[in-house]
Scaffold this active site. Structure first.
Site, short mmCIF file in Angstrom:
data_model
loop_
_atom_site.label_atom_id
_atom_site.label_comp_id
_atom_site.label_asym_id
_atom_site.label_seq_id
_atom_site.Cartn_x
_atom_site.Cartn_y
_atom_site.Cartn_z
N PRO A 2 49.04 9.03 64.03
CG PRO A 2 48.28 8.51 66.17
CD PRO A 2 49.48 9.03 65.42
CD GLU A 3 48.18 10.19 57.95
OE1 GLU A 3 47.40 10.27 57.00
OE2 GLU A 3 49.40 10.00 57.81
#
Length: 274
Positions: A2-3
């Site tokens: 998750p960015e």
DNA sequence: ACGAGGTCCTGCGAGC
DNA sequence: TGCTCGCAGGACCTCG
């Protein structure tokens, strides 16, 4: 993984279920994700509180509670946050909270590299002050990107991923943005010229927006707030494409893979990234 | 001041 | 078939 785009997608998905809901009963299955707070205090602080807002800052989910405290969830590599409707259990569930509106919130994290904080207003101010500018805010201009890259002999890719310089960019989108901008990831950050900074700025903003529209990139673990895979993995130009043809140079030019920068997978085209 | 490398943690796939 | 090993990626830390 998750960015920024993935955490933004999660925040948008869970927000309508959480805002206004009360956390009736909270279960903590694994305590090692907690930072700066012990299990009993954590559970006491959450139970009975309602949710006032759900936001994103960099790669963190920020759940603002009715008493002003913030539940900060940083999924890091394998964390996911979903709203569950049924009663199936999950061996990798770390936190679950039954919601007064029905359903429950679940934080799942296979490797538990993720981090969970509970911060008051002042502590949150200090925390967020250490993180760089949000690349999707209006105020994030090419000049601000230039400032983030200035004064560093470190590789431009590493600078992009440095959360103190710039918020929310991780390995996948750093690789993609540099390919789109035609920049060699190993270039020292301070050698990027103003025209190149403008190109990189355009590329970065476009890719982050596009990835949000596609609900993020699922390579393995990432799930949206509704538990589904994202779509942007189908649109990646370099990440995970080692040995395949470059989409700009043509099939005869192969995407290269190196771990020379910070021991992280760096994908680039030797033909068009300089 | 900087870079290199270790740490957290687990699953998966390659290779023997 | 079953084992070991390296890798995945984010952010922190220590060492030189």
């Amino acid at each position: 993984m998750p960015e920024l785009p993935e955490v933004e997608t999660i925040a948008r998905d869970v927000r309508p279920f959480l805002v206004g809901a009360t956390l009736i009963h909270v279960r903590l299955f694994k305590s090692d994700v907690l930072r700066g707070i012990a299990r009993p205090a954590f559970l006491r602080a959450l139970e009975g509180r309602s949710v006032a807002a759900v936001e994103r800052r960099a790669k963190h989910l920020v759940i603002l509670l009715s008493d002003g405290k913030r539940l900060i969830i940083q999924p890091r590599m394998t964390g996911s946050l979903t709203i569950e409707r049924g009663d199936e259990t999950d061996p990798y569930a770390v936190i679950e909270a039954d919601l007064s509106t029905g359903g429950r919130l679940r934080y799942r994290d296979v490797r538990r590299l993720g981090a969970v904080h509970l911060l008051g207003a002042d502590a949150w101010e200090r925390y967020t002050a250490r993180i760089g500018p949000e690349p999707l805010e209006r105020s994030f201009t090419p000049a601000r990107l230039g400032a983030a890259l200035a004064g560093g002999s470190l590789a431009v890719k590493k600078a992009l991923m440095d959360q103190r310089r710039l918020a929310g960019v991780g390995n996948i989108y750093a690789n993609e943005a540099l390919w789109r901008a035609g920049l060699d990831p190993s270039r020292p950050a301070r050698t990027i010229t103003p025209p190149e900074v403008r190109r990189l700025h355009r590329a970065l903003v476009a890719i982050l927006r596009s990835a949000i529209r596609r609900r993020g990139t699922t390579v393995r673990d990432y799930r949206t707030g509704t538990g589904e895979a994202g779509e942007f993995q189908k649109r990646l130009d370099v990440y995970g494409r080692a040995g395949l043809g470059c989409r700009r140079c043509g099939p005869r030019r192969r995407i290269a893979l190196t771990h020379a920068i910070d021991q992280r997978a760096t994908y680039f085209c030797p033909g068009c990234q300089h």
